[in-house]
Design a protein around this motif. Sequence first.
Motif, PDB file in Angstrom:
ATOM      1  N   ALA A  84      70.037  11.243  53.298  1.00 41.06           N
ATOM      2  CA  ALA A  84      69.107  10.471  52.470  1.00 41.06           C
ATOM      3  C   ALA A  84      69.679  10.215  51.077  1.00 41.06           C
ATOM      4  O   ALA A  84      69.623   9.084  50.569  1.00 41.06           O
ATOM      5  CB  ALA A  84      67.771  11.206  52.365  1.00 41.06           C
ATOM      6  N   MET A  85      70.233  11.228  50.447  1.00 39.67           N
ATOM      7  CA  MET A  85      70.666  11.077  49.058  1.00 39.67           C
ATOM      8  C   MET A  85      71.892  10.181  48.932  1.00 39.67           C
ATOM      9  O   MET A  85      72.050   9.444  47.960  1.00 39.67           O
ATOM     10  CB  MET A  85      70.933  12.447  48.433  1.00 39.67           C
ATOM     11  N   THR A 128      63.206   2.904  48.780  1.00 37.45           N
ATOM     12  CA  THR A 128      63.306   4.334  48.497  1.00 37.45           C
ATOM     13  C   THR A 128      62.386   5.136  49.407  1.00 37.45           C
ATOM     14  O   THR A 128      62.753   6.231  49.880  1.00 37.45           O
ATOM     15  CB  THR A 128      62.951   4.602  47.021  1.00 37.45           C
ATOM     16  N   MET A 129      61.203   4.612  49.688  1.00 38.24           N
ATOM     17  CA  MET A 129      60.292   5.316  50.579  1.00 38.24           C
ATOM     18  C   MET A 129      60.864   5.441  51.987  1.00 38.24           C
ATOM     19  O   MET A 129      60.743   6.492  52.631  1.00 38.24           O
ATOM     20  CB  MET A 129      58.937   4.607  50.625  1.00 38.24           C
ATOM     21  N   ILE A 130      61.515   4.379  52.477  1.00 35.16           N
ATOM     22  CA  ILE A 130      62.139   4.457  53.796  1.00 35.16           C
ATOM     23  C   ILE A 130      63.218   5.528  53.819  1.00 35.16           C
ATOM     24  O   ILE A 130      63.310   6.330  54.752  1.00 35.16           O
ATOM     25  CB  ILE A 130      62.744   3.089  54.192  1.00 35.16           C
ATOM     26  N   VAL A 131      64.038   5.561  52.789  1.00 37.83           N
ATOM     27  CA  VAL A 131      65.184   6.463  52.766  1.00 37.83           C
ATOM     28  C   VAL A 131      64.758   7.921  52.614  1.00 37.83           C
ATOM     29  O   VAL A 131      65.296   8.816  53.286  1.00 37.83           O
ATOM     30  CB  VAL A 131      66.152   6.066  51.638  1.00 37.83           C
ATOM     31  N   LEU A 132      63.786   8.182  51.751  1.00 41.00           N
ATOM     32  CA  LEU A 132      63.421   9.564  51.436  1.00 41.00           C
ATOM     33  C   LEU A 132      62.250  10.098  52.258  1.00 41.00           C
ATOM     34  O   LEU A 132      61.925  11.290  52.141  1.00 41.00           O
ATOM     35  CB  LEU A 132      63.075   9.688  49.946  1.00 41.00           C
ATOM     36  N   ALA A 133      61.621   9.283  53.080  1.00 40.23           N
ATOM     37  CA  ALA A 133      60.465   9.739  53.856  1.00 40.23           C
ATOM     38  C   ALA A 133      60.861  10.905  54.762  1.00 40.23           C
ATOM     39  O   ALA A 133      61.923  10.889  55.388  1.00 40.23           O
ATOM     40  CB  ALA A 133      59.905   8.593  54.691  1.00 40.23           C
ATOM     41  N   ASP A 134      59.993  11.903  54.839  1.00 39.42           N
ATOM     42  CA  ASP A 134      60.285  13.060  55.698  1.00 39.42           C
ATOM     43  C   ASP A 134      59.578  12.975  57.046  1.00 39.42           C
ATOM     44  O   ASP A 134      59.626  13.918  57.828  1.00 39.42           O
ATOM     45  CB  ASP A 134      59.927  14.368  54.993  1.00 39.42           C
ATOM     46  N   ASN A 135      58.920  11.839  57.330  1.00 40.96           N
ATOM     47  CA  ASN A 135      58.262  11.667  58.624  1.00 40.96           C
ATOM     48  C   ASN A 135      58.157  10.177  58.943  1.00 40.96           C
ATOM     49  O   ASN A 135      58.291   9.323  58.067  1.00 40.96           O
ATOM     50  CB  ASN A 135      56.886  12.336  58.637  1.00 40.96           C
ATOM     51  N   LEU A 136      57.900   9.889  60.215  1.00 35.05           N
ATOM     52  CA  LEU A 136      57.865   8.498  60.664  1.00 35.05           C
ATOM     53  C   LEU A 136      56.677   7.720  60.119  1.00 35.05           C
ATOM     54  O   LEU A 136      56.758   6.506  59.933  1.00 35.05           O
ATOM     55  CB  LEU A 136      57.851   8.451  62.197  1.00 35.05           C
ATOM     56  N   ALA A 137      55.554   8.402  59.887  1.00 31.88           N
ATOM     57  CA  ALA A 137      54.385   7.702  59.352  1.00 31.88           C
ATOM     58  C   ALA A 137      54.677   7.162  57.952  1.00 31.88           C
ATOM     59  O   ALA A 137      54.364   6.007  57.631  1.00 31.88           O
ATOM     60  CB  ALA A 137      53.177   8.632  59.321  1.00 31.88           C
ATOM     61  N   MET A 138      55.302   7.977  57.125  1.00 28.67           N
ATOM     62  CA  MET A 138      55.664   7.544  55.776  1.00 28.67           C
ATOM     63  C   MET A 138      56.759   6.476  55.835  1.00 28.67           C
ATOM     64  O   MET A 138      56.758   5.516  55.043  1.00 28.67           O
ATOM     65  CB  MET A 138      56.134   8.744  54.966  1.00 28.67           C
ATOM     66  N   THR A 139      57.675   6.624  56.786  1.00 30.76           N
ATOM     67  CA  THR A 139      58.702   5.602  56.983  1.00 30.76           C
ATOM     68  C   THR A 139      58.073   4.251  57.292  1.00 30.76           C
ATOM     69  O   THR A 139      58.498   3.210  56.765  1.00 30.76           O
ATOM     70  CB  THR A 139      59.640   6.000  58.136  1.00 30.76           C
ATOM     71  N   PHE A 140      57.034   4.266  58.121  1.00 29.97           N
ATOM     72  CA  PHE A 140      56.393   3.008  58.513  1.00 29.97           C
ATOM     73  C   PHE A 140      55.718   2.336  57.318  1.00 29.97           C
ATOM     74  O   PHE A 140      55.716   1.112  57.206  1.00 29.97           O
ATOM     75  CB  PHE A 140      55.367   3.268  59.614  1.00 29.97           C
ATOM     76  N   ILE A 141      55.165   3.135  56.421  1.00 31.02           N
ATOM     77  CA  ILE A 141      54.558   2.563  55.213  1.00 31.02           C
ATOM     78  C   ILE A 141      55.633   1.844  54.392  1.00 31.02           C
ATOM     79  O   ILE A 141      55.461   0.700  53.960  1.00 31.02           O
ATOM     80  CB  ILE A 141      53.882   3.657  54.369  1.00 31.02           C
ATOM     81  N   GLY A 142      56.760   2.528  54.155  1.00 29.52           N
ATOM     82  CA  GLY A 142      57.855   1.891  53.436  1.00 29.52           C
ATOM     83  C   GLY A 142      58.396   0.687  54.181  1.00 29.52           C
ATOM     84  O   GLY A 142      58.761  -0.329  53.568  1.00 29.52           O
ATOM     85  N   VAL A 478      79.659   8.724  51.880  1.00 29.40           N
ATOM     86  CA  VAL A 478      79.137   8.099  53.104  1.00 29.40           C
ATOM     87  C   VAL A 478      77.887   8.839  53.568  1.00 29.40           C
ATOM     88  O   VAL A 478      77.884  10.072  53.653  1.00 29.40           O
ATOM     89  CB  VAL A 478      80.197   8.104  54.218  1.00 29.40           C
ATOM     90  N   PRO A 479      76.802   8.110  53.875  1.00 32.24           N
ATOM     91  CA  PRO A 479      75.538   8.757  54.261  1.00 32.24           C
ATOM     92  C   PRO A 479      75.587   9.380  55.655  1.00 32.24           C
ATOM     93  O   PRO A 479      75.010   8.869  56.611  1.00 32.24           O
ATOM     94  CB  PRO A 479      74.521   7.598  54.213  1.00 32.24           C
ATOM     95  N   TYR A 480      76.307  10.477  55.781  1.00 28.60           N
ATOM     96  CA  TYR A 480      76.338  11.201  57.053  1.00 28.60           C
ATOM     97  C   TYR A 480      76.895  12.590  56.776  1.00 28.60           C
ATOM     98  O   TYR A 480      78.008  12.738  56.266  1.00 28.60           O
ATOM     99  CB  TYR A 480      77.219  10.481  58.081  1.00 28.60           C
ATOM    100  N   GLU A 481      76.113  13.602  57.120  1.00 30.95           N
ATOM    101  CA  GLU A 481      76.528  14.977  56.833  1.00 30.95           C
ATOM    102  C   GLU A 481      77.707  15.360  57.714  1.00 30.95           C
ATOM    103  O   GLU A 481      77.728  15.113  58.920  1.00 30.95           O
ATOM    104  CB  GLU A 481      75.367  15.934  57.083  1.00 30.95           C
ATOM    105  N   GLY A 482      78.731  15.945  57.088  1.00 32.61           N
ATOM    106  CA  GLY A 482      79.916  16.336  57.830  1.00 32.61           C
ATOM    107  C   GLY A 482      80.851  15.188  58.151  1.00 32.61           C
ATOM    108  O   GLY A 482      81.706  15.306  59.029  1.00 32.61           O
ATOM    109  N   PHE A 483      80.713  14.062  57.433  1.00 31.54           N
ATOM    110  CA  PHE A 483      81.525  12.876  57.703  1.00 31.54           C
ATOM    111  C   PHE A 483      82.985  13.127  57.361  1.00 31.54           C
ATOM    112  O   PHE A 483      83.312  13.795  56.387  1.00 31.54           O
ATOM    113  CB  PHE A 483      80.991  11.700  56.886  1.00 31.54           C
ATOM    114  N   HIS A 484      83.876  12.560  58.197  1.00 31.36           N
ATOM    115  CA  HIS A 484      85.317  12.598  57.942  1.00 31.36           C
ATOM    116  C   HIS A 484      85.853  11.170  57.960  1.00 31.36           C
ATOM    117  O   HIS A 484      85.652  10.443  58.937  1.00 31.36           O
ATOM    118  CB  HIS A 484      86.044  13.449  58.992  1.00 31.36           C
TER     119      HIS A 484
END
Length: 617
Positions: A84-85, A128-142, A478-484
């Motif tokens: 997200a960050m 920002t709401m789409i990116v930082l939302a911690d659930n799908l319901a909040m994602t849908f609002i964004g 790059v937005p991916y944890e553990g990216f190489h």
Amino acid sequence: MIQNLPWLFLLLPLAIAAINWLCFSKCPRTAATFSTLSAIATFVMCVAYLMGWQTGTPDTYTWMPTILEGMPSLSVGLLMDPLAMRMMLVVTGIGMLVHIFSIGYMKGDDSNLSRYFAGLSIFMFSMTMIVLADNLAMTFIGWEMVGFSSYLLIGHWFHKDSAADAAKKAFITNRVGDFGFLIGILLTLAVFGTLSFGEMGGKAAAIAPAVLTATVIALFCGAVGKSAQFPLHVWLPDAMEGPTPVSALIHAATMVAAGVYMMVRLQVSMGEAAFTDTACTVIATVGAITAVLAALMAVQQDDIKRVLAYSTLSQLGYMIMAVGLLAGEAAMYHLYTHAWFKALLFLGAGAIIVRCHHEQDIWKMGGLSKRMPLTVICFLMGTAALIAIPGFSGFFSKEAILDAALAKNPTFFWVGAGVAALTTFYMARLCLVAFWGPARAHGAAEAKEAGPTMLLPLLILAVMAIISGYGFVAESLVPYEGFHAHGFALGLPFYVSMGSLVVGLLLAYVIYGFGKRTQDPLAGNALSTALRKRLYIDDIYDKWIIGGIQGTLARAIELTDNAGVRGIGTLGTAWLIGKFGKLLTWFQGGVLRRYAVVAALGALIFLFLIATTTFTH
């Protein structure tokens, strides 16, 4: 309270939008200053957060408490993980540069600039709401708020019918995809028992594969709409009717990338086990079809912004194809590099359009390399990244996708290679025609270098177009944890990529030379006409889907309404009541003889009932 500082990512642009709209509608400079400062502030906060300045886990707030036993409550919270960050860095970084560029681009524009900058702030809040939302319901609002803000920005010049129509087209087309997305959210709640991204992991193994397939494909419908994938791709090219900075912000870097981000987020949260073979095949196939069709359409577009729009469609197809191949790391890598160089291309196109007196036809340009050297150099940097010249950022991320395709499904690898050749051809065509040769119109002949507020973002983005693909930058951002990061590696993908690059460049040079032609030598035949008319897909929608199916349904509904609801139900009932009322007036009309007749009939009925009762007993 300090742990809740991350909520400023959401609240600051929303507050600025409200202030601009309500208080500074007549003060465009103040509105522009406030919106730009808020974009800079959120970018600085994001950089600080990525450098280790963290305030703890922000509070989660209950939005809808549990209604039925066993059902989870819906909450509003922020998920501040690396995925997200780092995505926030892309959103806030490009958003900040677009705000700065807009100050120069919109200078002298007679539209309501306070409304324009308020729309930019609403978009920043929504994304920002789409990116930082911690659930799908909040994602849908964004998700829906992004649709609303894009409607405002695409239709900013609403006095133009084309802009107003494009805004409506984008909004309605996205609603089609969002309907499937909403069904997917409900299925997720039903089968996973939660909408929280942090609670989905490990549950896919206990769910039937058919149910998982239906859930993932329904969720994918949202990405098809937002990321403009076939068959809902038709809105994105028309969305170029909005101001060019809007195109850079919404349709090159952030909004259209939201679908890719959402699908990768689901892969990380649900686990790759939730993405069945059938679902992955559907996703990868849709991405591949979109990449090919959009690249073909771009070959014969003359509007500089539409060429870039179809290029965006094609590159998004690459990313979606990677998601379907379960190569989320490669998809986010290309999303990240593409965001910088495509924003550069759109903003560069905006500077060119402004300096050419708002001319967008590349065949009415020419000679701009001499009149706008810095802008052209920056544009060429973005082009080099897009066509994947080794050493530029796009080369590394495109190679990552081709490597994943070759390892998992060679068919998609060859599709990607073909699209790479087409990409090189149409971008080389654009540059040769627009930047070299003689000026073909008055606007190009009088073009001058862009001003500092437009050049500064271009220079920054040009640097990112070069360095963002290298490991020393990409592995941290790059937005991916553990990216190489993907490096130079000789092999089939590299050789095929270089072959595609050479073929595309040679074809463009042979056909267009160095811009001395005054018209397209490929135009005029049936294939060229079909490509210019978007393979008639829009016409099919207009005539068969909207004019045919929708028109037939509308006529059927109108017939039902007139004959059934209005005719029998409304007017028929009124007619019966009227007739019944007239009948009653015969009895209550004040005529003594009628009263006597009614009384006699009543007496006869009374006597008949008494007689019947007596004989029965």
